[in-house]
Design a protein around this motif. Structure first.
Motif, PDB file in Angstrom:
ATOM      1  N   UNK A 101     169.174  62.753 -13.429  1.00 22.88           N
ATOM      2  CA  UNK A 101     168.910  61.314 -13.431  1.00 22.88           C
ATOM      3  C   UNK A 101     167.402  61.139 -13.316  1.00 22.88           C
ATOM      4  N   UNK A 102     166.796  60.642 -14.393  1.00 20.84           N
ATOM      5  CA  UNK A 102     165.342  60.517 -14.425  1.00 20.84           C
ATOM      6  C   UNK A 102     164.901  59.189 -13.823  1.00 20.84           C
ATOM      7  N   UNK A 316     162.954  61.595 -23.622  1.00 19.53           N
ATOM      8  CA  UNK A 316     162.846  61.401 -25.064  1.00 19.53           C
ATOM      9  C   UNK A 316     163.133  62.676 -25.849  1.00 19.53           C
ATOM     10  N   UNK A 317     163.493  63.743 -25.165  1.00 18.91           N
ATOM     11  CA  UNK A 317     163.823  64.995 -25.832  1.00 18.91           C
ATOM     12  C   UNK A 317     165.239  64.910 -26.407  1.00 18.91           C
ATOM     13  N   UNK A 327     167.001  54.919 -22.251  1.00 19.01           N
ATOM     14  CA  UNK A 327     166.165  54.892 -21.047  1.00 19.01           C
ATOM     15  C   UNK A 327     164.703  54.688 -21.417  1.00 19.01           C
ATOM     16  N   UNK A 328     164.000  53.953 -20.591  1.00 17.69           N
ATOM     17  CA  UNK A 328     162.579  53.721 -20.809  1.00 17.69           C
ATOM     18  C   UNK A 328     161.853  53.828 -19.478  1.00 17.69           C
ATOM     19  N   UNK A 332     155.593  56.931 -17.397  1.00 16.31           N
ATOM     20  CA  UNK A 332     155.700  58.271 -17.992  1.00 16.31           C
ATOM     21  C   UNK A 332     155.266  58.260 -19.449  1.00 16.31           C
ATOM     22  N   UNK A 333     155.751  57.292 -20.196  1.00 21.02           N
ATOM     23  CA  UNK A 333     155.446  57.226 -21.627  1.00 21.02           C
ATOM     24  C   UNK A 333     153.962  56.973 -21.875  1.00 21.02           C
ATOM     25  N   UNK A 334     153.353  56.128 -21.058  1.00 22.35           N
ATOM     26  CA  UNK A 334     151.923  55.869 -21.195  1.00 22.35           C
ATOM     27  C   UNK A 334     151.102  57.111 -20.865  1.00 22.35           C
TER      28      UNK A 334
END
Length: 366
Positions: A101-102, A316-317, A327-328, A332-334
């Motif tokens: 669970x991220x 995102x893998x 999920x977003x 992390x994405x930035x």
């Protein structure tokens, strides 16, 4: 590269007078599996880290896997962890049949966000798995409190943090169980693969020793299904030679990092954050920049290495699409889009650091 990410040749040359006789001694003794150097290193590591037990194994991924098994994590369980880490962290959760669970990360330390961790706990949550990323200790005090409140296992991923501490207590000594990697580029690295699990629990330690050796306490008698995951004797020779130097190595990494900070001051980059609570040991020196491509291009042109850790977050893998669909995690994405790691190792000279900073400064001016 003229300035590599890590210079293991320079480190070997420094250790060569000590290592080569030690290798010959181990070869002549011919005790290659769980031999005297493995046993001695385990004691030395346990003493240094302040733990009751240090159990070596074949690699860092196995260390995580065995740690989760020792903590009785299995099918139907949820383990809360970060999506901004090497895939081994989440792979190990999948190995035991549990669900990762991220939750998002802190924008300064890049470690797991405590408040979001709190909100992610459910009746299925069995463990928290923080990563001490890049050598910056995670915020363990509130995570330990959460684990105690909800009766969860706290599993530390210390793959990048050997020698880091929080208030004088080493990472790997505060959770229920912890996993280390001795991949060659780590702060404490061997000359191949190697790993280790630490715990204060006698029961966990007994189980871990069986798990790494085919589920056996007595040869040819097997109590549980285990694995073939033992540290090689010759790798233990390397680790024993480096072990007395780890504090010096980490001090030198901090020297490199602080000189980078000074050399990059005033530029449009975010340099690594130190929270003043945990001792950052800089496995990586990772900055954030909106001009990553231009900086990397300029560094490469001058034969200076750089790296992106990590370009694609775990949620995102493709392999985790089934558990992270939709999920977003904005932070992390930035960070993944803007992070850039610069060369860092104890032998890196001040002149080389200044050259790297100069190239970055010119790239940003252009």
């Amino acid at each position: 590269m003229r300035i590599p990410m890590v210079d293991l040749v320079a480190q070997y040359r420094d250790l060569q007078p000590q290592l080569e006789p030690a290798f010959l001694s181990a070869l002549n003794a011919a005790q290659f599996i769980l031999g005297p150097n493995v046993q001695a290193f385990e004691k030395e590591a346990a003493d240094y880290l302040g733990v009751a037990h240090a159990i070596t194994c074949a690699n860092g991924t196995d260390a995580l896997h065995l740690a989760l098994l020792a903590a009785d994590i299995g099918p139907g369980d949820e383990v809360i962890t970060t999506p901004f880490t090497f895939i081994a962290t989440a792979e190990a959760i999948a190995y035991v049949g549990a669900k990762a669970v991220f939750v998002d990360i802190d924008p300064r330390t890049f470690n797991i966000d405590v408040e979001q961790t709190r909100r992610a706990i459910t009746s299925k949550t069995k463990a928290l798995l923080p990563v001490h990323l890049f050598g910056q200790p995670a915020d363990l005090a509130p995570l330990m409190a959460l684990a105690q409140e909800h009766r969860l296992q706290l599993v530390e991923d210390c793959a990048q943090s050997f020698g880091a501490d929080i208030g004088g207590r080493k990472t790997g000594a505060m959770g229920d169980v912890a996993a280390f990697s001795f991949f060659p580029s780590k702060n404490l690295g061997c000359y191949g693969d190697g790993g280790m699990v630490t715990t204060q629990s006698d029961a966990m330690a007994e189980k871990l020793r069986m798990l790494r050796n085919h589920g056996s306490k007595v040869r040819y008698y097997h109590d549980i299904i285990g694995y073939n995951s033992r540290l090689d004797e010759l790798q233990a020779v390397v680790l024993r030679a480096k072990m007395p130097l780890i504090d010096r190595y980490n001090q030198e990494r901090r020297r490199v990092a602080h000189r980078y900070n000074a050399g990059l001051a005033g530029l449009n980059v975010q340099t690594p954050y130190e929270d003043g609570v945990g001792l950052h040991v800089y496995h990586q020196y990772t900055l954030l920049t909106d001009d990553r491509a231009a900086i990397q291009q300029a560094l490469t042109a001058q034969q200076i290495a750089s790296a992106v850790y990590y370009p694609v977050p775990l949620h995102q893998q493709k392999v985790f699409a089934s558990i992270a669909s939709g999920a977003s995690f904005p932070v992390t994405e930035s960070v993944a889009e803007r992070c850039l790691s610069l060369p860092i190792y104890p032998e890196l000279s001040n002149e080389a650091i200044d050259e790297v900073c100069g190239v970055i400064r010119q790239a940003l001016k252009a």
